[in-house]
Scaffold this active site. Structure first.
Site, PDB file in Angstrom:
ATOM      1  N   SER A  25       0.835  -1.210   0.000  1.00 19.05           N
ATOM      2  CA  SER A  25       0.000   0.000   0.000  1.00 19.05           C
ATOM      3  C   SER A  25       0.869   1.260   0.000  1.00 19.05           C
ATOM      4  O   SER A  25       0.493   2.285  -0.581  1.00 19.05           O
ATOM      5  CB  SER A  25      -0.989   0.000   1.171  1.00 19.05           C
ATOM      6  OG  SER A  25      -0.321   0.167   2.388  1.00 19.05           O
ATOM      7  N   ASN A  26       2.037   1.190   0.620  1.00 19.15           N
ATOM      8  CA  ASN A  26       2.949   2.342   0.530  1.00 19.15           C
ATOM      9  C   ASN A  26       3.497   2.488  -0.882  1.00 19.15           C
ATOM     10  O   ASN A  26       3.645   3.606  -1.375  1.00 19.15           O
ATOM     11  CB  ASN A  26       4.083   2.221   1.554  1.00 19.15           C
ATOM     12  CG  ASN A  26       3.651   2.672   2.930  1.00 19.15           C
ATOM     13  OD1 ASN A  26       3.459   3.862   3.159  1.00 19.15           O
ATOM     14  ND2 ASN A  26       3.448   1.729   3.838  1.00 19.15           N
ATOM     15  N   ARG A 103      13.152  -7.718   5.192  1.00 17.79           N
ATOM     16  CA  ARG A 103      14.454  -8.341   5.425  1.00 17.79           C
ATOM     17  C   ARG A 103      15.363  -7.293   6.043  1.00 17.79           C
ATOM     18  O   ARG A 103      15.329  -6.121   5.630  1.00 17.79           O
ATOM     19  CB  ARG A 103      15.114  -8.834   4.128  1.00 17.79           C
ATOM     20  CG  ARG A 103      14.302  -9.772   3.297  1.00 17.79           C
ATOM     21  CD  ARG A 103      13.966 -11.072   3.985  1.00 17.79           C
ATOM     22  NE  ARG A 103      15.122 -11.869   4.337  1.00 17.79           N
ATOM     23  CZ  ARG A 103      15.036 -12.986   5.064  1.00 17.79           C
ATOM     24  NH1 ARG A 103      13.860 -13.410   5.520  1.00 17.79           N
ATOM     25  NH2 ARG A 103      16.116 -13.676   5.335  1.00 17.79           N
ATOM     26  N   ILE A 104      16.159  -7.715   7.016  1.00 17.85           N
ATOM     27  CA  ILE A 104      17.133  -6.783   7.589  1.00 17.85           C
ATOM     28  C   ILE A 104      18.351  -6.773   6.671  1.00 17.85           C
ATOM     29  O   ILE A 104      18.901  -7.837   6.350  1.00 17.85           O
ATOM     30  CB  ILE A 104      17.499  -7.206   9.022  1.00 17.85           C
ATOM     31  CG1 ILE A 104      16.261  -7.056   9.907  1.00 17.85           C
ATOM     32  CG2 ILE A 104      18.666  -6.366   9.546  1.00 17.85           C
ATOM     33  CD1 ILE A 104      16.423  -7.600  11.299  1.00 17.85           C
ATOM     34  N   ASN A 119      13.666   4.198   4.579  1.00 19.23           N
ATOM     35  CA  ASN A 119      12.704   3.179   5.022  1.00 19.23           C
ATOM     36  C   ASN A 119      11.527   3.857   5.711  1.00 19.23           C
ATOM     37  O   ASN A 119      11.680   4.931   6.285  1.00 19.23           O
ATOM     38  CB  ASN A 119      13.394   2.234   6.023  1.00 19.23           C
ATOM     39  CG  ASN A 119      12.461   1.153   6.552  1.00 19.23           C
ATOM     40  OD1 ASN A 119      11.739   0.517   5.789  1.00 19.23           O
ATOM     41  ND2 ASN A 119      12.465   0.939   7.866  1.00 19.23           N
ATOM     42  N   HIS A 121       8.772   3.197   8.771  1.00 16.47           N
ATOM     43  CA  HIS A 121       8.580   2.343   9.953  1.00 16.47           C
ATOM     44  C   HIS A 121       7.324   2.814  10.686  1.00 16.47           C
ATOM     45  O   HIS A 121       7.144   4.017  10.895  1.00 16.47           O
ATOM     46  CB  HIS A 121       9.810   2.429  10.864  1.00 16.47           C
ATOM     47  CG  HIS A 121       9.705   1.519  12.040  1.00 16.47           C
ATOM     48  ND1 HIS A 121       9.915   0.147  11.936  1.00 16.47           N
ATOM     49  CD2 HIS A 121       9.375   1.757  13.328  1.00 16.47           C
ATOM     50  CE1 HIS A 121       9.723  -0.407  13.127  1.00 16.47           C
ATOM     51  NE2 HIS A 121       9.398   0.546  13.985  1.00 16.47           N
ATOM     52  N   ASP A 157      16.512   0.300  12.195  1.00 12.53           N
ATOM     53  CA  ASP A 157      15.604   1.402  12.513  1.00 12.53           C
ATOM     54  C   ASP A 157      16.302   2.523  13.298  1.00 12.53           C
ATOM     55  O   ASP A 157      15.708   3.164  14.163  1.00 12.53           O
ATOM     56  CB  ASP A 157      14.377   0.886  13.304  1.00 12.53           C
ATOM     57  CG  ASP A 157      13.572  -0.131  12.502  1.00 12.53           C
ATOM     58  OD1 ASP A 157      13.567  -0.042  11.264  1.00 12.53           O
ATOM     59  OD2 ASP A 157      12.950  -1.009  13.123  1.00 12.53           O
TER      60      ASP A 157
END
Ligand code: GAR
Length: 205
Positions: A25-26, A103-104, A119, A121, A157
């Protein structure tokens, strides 16, 4: 060389890669923003590590090139990320947007892109890094939550914040109602963050 080359044109649109793992959706909010004439970016490729991610359908419906790169097909994270790096190079990408990419990432991918990889969050970082952000915001009795767009760095993050949007937490909220309220703001935040990045990066193009 005479004339204004593509490399020095301040009005050239940023070439985006959007990395997804799911619903997208983003991604859709970025697709919609890119339809606006003066929006300073265009999506060149959508990369998913999940083959049946609905975001891939959204990309196809909008005639956007996609690449499916399953992390499961690579012996190491470095090989998986090296494959993604080669796609970013193939499409001459300027800015990498992680949009629900689950995935990190390691320095293999992040280091060459530091400052040009961002990113979204679903919390007000530095609160609630990682997963289950809405559950944790409710458990801790927070009075507000929101979303953060930040630079991606090797610490999960932890990168510098580009922008945040805040929503109230309302009595009776569940993780689902809070997630839905935050998501509305996510869809406003991502295009806004891309505009901010464009103004930072465009003079280097
Ligand atoms: C979004 O809420 C995004 O903030 C979150 O995953 C969702 C993806 O939704 N990202 C993370 O949790 C990253 N740690 P979408 O696929 O509909 O854009």
């Amino acid at each position: 060389m005479g004339g204004i080359s593509q490399q020095t044109n301040p009005n050239r649109k940023l070439r985006l890669a959007v990395l997804i793992s799911g619903r997208g959706s983003n991604l859709q909010s970025i697709i919609d923003a890119c339809r606006i004439d003066e929006f300073p970016a265009q999506i060149k490729v959508v990369i998913s590590n999940i083959g049946d991610a609905y975001g891939l359908v959204r990309a196809h419906e909008n005639n956007i090139t996609t690449r499916f790169v399953s992390h499961k097909n690579f012996a190491t994270k470095a090989e998986f990320e090296t494959k993604i790096l080669s796609i970013l190079e193939e499409f001459e990408i300027d800015l990498v947007c992680l949009a629900g990419f689950m995935r990190i990432l390691s320095p293999t991918l992040i280091t060459p892109w530091e400052g040009r990889i961002i990113n979204i969050h679903p919390s007000l970082l530095p609160k609630h890094k990682g997963l289950h952000t809405h559950e944790r915001a409710l458990e801790e009795g927070d009075s507000e939550s929101g979303c953060t767009i930040h630079y991606v760095t090797p610490g999960m993050d932890e990168g510098e914040i580009i922008l945040q949007k805040t929503v109230p937490i309302i009595a009776g909220d569940t993780p689902e109602t809070l997630a839905a309220r935050v998501l509305v703001q996510e869809h406003i935040a991502y295009p806004e963050a891309i505009r901010i990045m464009a103004s930072k990066l465009q003079h280097n193009l």
